[in-house]
Every structure is written in structure tokens, then in C-alpha cells.
Design an enzyme around this catalytic site. Structure first.
Site, PDB file in Angstrom:
ATOM      1  NE  ARG A 144      -3.501  -2.297   2.817  1.00 44.79           N
ATOM      2  CZ  ARG A 144      -3.192  -3.442   3.409  1.00 44.79           C
ATOM      3  NH1 ARG A 144      -1.963  -3.617   3.933  1.00 44.79           N
ATOM      4  NH2 ARG A 144      -4.070  -4.427   3.504  1.00 44.79           N
ATOM      5  CE  LYS A 168      -5.985  -0.959   5.131  1.00 47.55           C
ATOM      6  NZ  LYS A 168      -7.311  -1.172   4.508  1.00 47.55           N
ATOM      7  CG  HIS A 239      -5.117   0.579  -3.799  1.00 50.46           C
ATOM      8  ND1 HIS A 239      -4.439   0.398  -2.607  1.00 50.46           N
ATOM      9  CD2 HIS A 239      -6.146  -0.300  -3.763  1.00 50.46           C
ATOM     10  CE1 HIS A 239      -5.040  -0.530  -1.888  1.00 50.46           C
ATOM     11  NE2 HIS A 239      -6.077  -0.986  -2.574  1.00 50.46           N
ATOM     12  NE  ARG A 242      -3.124  -3.505  -1.580  1.00 51.59           N
ATOM     13  CZ  ARG A 242      -2.558  -4.262  -0.641  1.00 51.59           C
ATOM     14  NH1 ARG A 242      -1.246  -4.380  -0.595  1.00 51.59           N
ATOM     15  NH2 ARG A 242      -3.292  -4.910   0.239  1.00 51.59           N
ATOM     16  CG  HIS A 265      -5.868  -8.726   1.117  1.00 54.87           C
ATOM     17  ND1 HIS A 265      -6.057  -9.148  -0.189  1.00 54.87           N
ATOM     18  CD2 HIS A 265      -5.766  -7.372   1.046  1.00 54.87           C
ATOM     19  CE1 HIS A 265      -6.075  -8.105  -0.987  1.00 54.87           C
ATOM     20  NE2 HIS A 265      -5.902  -7.025  -0.269  1.00 54.87           N
ATOM     21  CE1 TYR A 274      -6.401  -7.041  -6.992  1.00 52.19           C
ATOM     22  CE2 TYR A 274      -6.344  -8.210  -4.904  1.00 52.19           C
ATOM     23  CZ  TYR A 274      -6.277  -7.035  -5.628  1.00 52.19           C
ATOM     24  OH  TYR A 274      -6.094  -5.847  -4.965  1.00 52.19           O
TER      25      TYR A 274
END
Length: 293
Positions: A144, A168, A239, A242, A265, A274
Site C-alpha cells: 500500500r 494495517k 493502489h 497493487r 489481507h 483478483y
């Protein structure tokens, strides 16, 4: 409790306990203030009826489904927090249904476009060296933009060709990268970064022209500018690189769990989008190439 105190305490909870990004905290506080405007600034009387009435008003005013989904999530987080603090006798958010936002397929580069974006003539200009290095690393790792900006020099392990990323929820992961990214990083760190280092630079891997740690806005401008130079490439931000990296990994045979780990994730469901991108591309190629498609 005074409204400002409630909002201030909730903001500290989001930052310190939930460890949410500054962008998410700002969005949640906007949502909470909107809810409190609806209640006249009072927590008393905040029940499921009031929550549904507020969300219905948001819907009638034309708010996007994604915004409504976020505001629903924020309302549940806020009422649960207020209940734990004793400001609400019950938690009305428990009765609030989940508003699901539509999941559109991300726009991605094809592999030829990605190559064109990353192919750059040799240069000694420190800005070009930095831009090339960050573009290579974005595409090579799928990190990110916030994770890229937070990287320090020591986060790059050149012997193992991996970078340590803080994602995150302050979850650390190790992501591999290839030789082109390593070469671009070496050129930046040896010939570019030393020219911009200042006392305020600290250990930051990527710097702005004034020597401070690079910010996401600068990275976005770099990505948009480079994509604009490639004919036919869609306009996208970091992004998008990414998304492209994840799609190309799956097209090359990587398994979904590995891509999930690479991207950081928390849920495999997030990564599964994806597979739809890859299948859509396969279907398009089939229709164009198969004589009886």
C-alpha cells in the site's frame, strides 16, 4: 457527557486501541458527527430506530452504497464503544444490519503496459532515481502507498531480497521483490538519496525534495505522471499498481494464499476479487482468439 468529549474520547479509541489509519479516523469522526447532528448532539434516546432513520436520510440524500456501508460500520463501532463506557444502557448497533457495498473489479495494467511503465532510460537525476525505485517497489511488492512511505532504509534486506512492511493493525509482514527493484533501490540509495538527506530525514527510505519522508500525495503524483506517458494505460494511482501486481501474480500461477500473504489481507475474501479479474481477462482472450468462441 459533552458532545466534544464523547467525540474526542472516541477518536482516541480509534487511534490508540483500534490503531486505525488517520484517513479512516477522519472518515469515522465525520460519520459520528453526522449522527450526532441528527440526534441534536445527544446520546440519550439513541436507539435502533434513530440509527435506521439517520441511515435512511443518508440514502435519500443520494449517498453512495460504499458510504452507507462505512457509516453503518461506524455506527456499530460507536454505539458499542458508548455502551462499554456506560454512556448507553444498551447497544442499539447490535440490531443494525450490514450494508454491503458493491465490489467492482479493479482496473489493472496488462503486463505489457506494466513493463512500459517501469522501463526508463538511465539517469543521474535524484528525483528520477527515487521515482523509478518507488515505482519498481510498488509493483514488485504490491504494498500500500502508506506502507511504502513508512519504509526505512533498514527495512530492506538486500541479501534476501525482501522488505519488512508494517501493515494495517500494525501487523508486520515480509515481502519479496525482484532484481529490477533491487537495482533501482541501490541506484537511489547510492546516487540519489545522499543528495537529499537532511537532519530531518531520519531513516526514511524515500525522501521528498526537501529531505523529509515522502508523503502519499507525492507518490500518487509520480504514479499518475508515469502512467500518462504510456499510451493506452489506464489512469490510476498507487493502489492500481497493487491491483496489477496481484493480478499478474495469479496469472503467472501464484496461489491465492500466497497472494493474500503478500498483500497483507486479513481475509481471503478480499484477495479473491483478483481471481475474477484474471478470469475476465481469460474470457476476453478466449473470445478474441478461439475460432468457435
Amino acid at each position: 457527557m459533552d458532545r466534544d468529549e464523547v467525540v474526542g474520547e472516541f477518536a482516541r479509541f480509534l487511534r490508540l486501541e483500534r490503531d486505525l489509519s488517520p484517513h479512516t479516523v477522519r472518515a469515522y469522526l465525520t460519520d459520528v458527527n453526522s449522527l450526532l447532528d441528527h440526534t441534536g448532539g445527544q446520546l440519550e434516546g439513541l436507539d435502533i430506530g434513530v440509527l435506521r432513520e439517520w441511515l435512511a436520510g443518508q440514502h435519500e440524500s443520494g449517498r453512495a452504497r460504499a458510504t452507507l456501508a462505512r457509516r453503518t460500520a461506524c455506527a456499530r463501532t460507536f454505539t458499542a464503544y458508548c455502551h462499554r463506557r456506560g454512556w448507553l444502557a444498551t447497544d442499539p448497533g447490535l440490531l443494525l444490519g450490514s450494508a454491503k457495498s458493491p465490489r467492482s473489479l479493479p482496473v489493472v495494467l496488462d503486463q505489457k503496459q506494466a513493463k512500459a511503465v517501469l522501463d526508463a532510460p538511465p539517469t543521474a537525476d535524484p528525483k528520477e532515481l527515487r521515482d523509478q525505485a518507488l515505482l519498481e517497489l510498488l509493483y514488485a511488492t504490491g504494498v500500500r502507498v502508506s506502507e511504502l512511505c513508512a519504509l526505512d532504509v533498514d527495512d530492506v534486506d538486500r541479501e534476501r531480497n525482501v522488505v519488512r512492511v508494517m501493515g494495517k493493525g500494525r501487523k508486520e509482514r515480509t515481502v519479496p521483490f525482484g532484481r529490477p527493484a533491487l537495482q533501482a533501490l541501490d541506484r537511489w540509495c547510492i546516487h540519489g538519496r545522499p543528495l537529499w538527506v537532511r537532519a530531518r530525514s531520519g531513516p526514511a527510505l524515500f525522501l521528498g525534495v526537501r529531505g523529509g519522508r515522502i508523503d502519499p500525495g507525492t507518490v500518487r503524483r509520480v504514479v499518475h505522471a508515469r502512467l500518462a506517458q504510456v499510451e493506452g494505460a489506464p489512469d490510476m494511482g498507487p493502489h492500481g499498481l497493487r491491483h496489477s501486481a496481484a493480478t499478474h501474480l495469479l496469472e503467472g500461477g501464484a496461489d491465492l494464499r500466497s497472494v493474500q500473504e503478500l498483500l497483507g489481507h486479513a481475509s481471503l475474501n478480499t484477495t479473491q476479487i483478483y481471481t475474477h479479474v484474471s478470469i475476465d481477462r481469460l474470457r476476453t482472450a478466449y473470445r478474441q482468439a478461439h475460432p468457435r468462441a
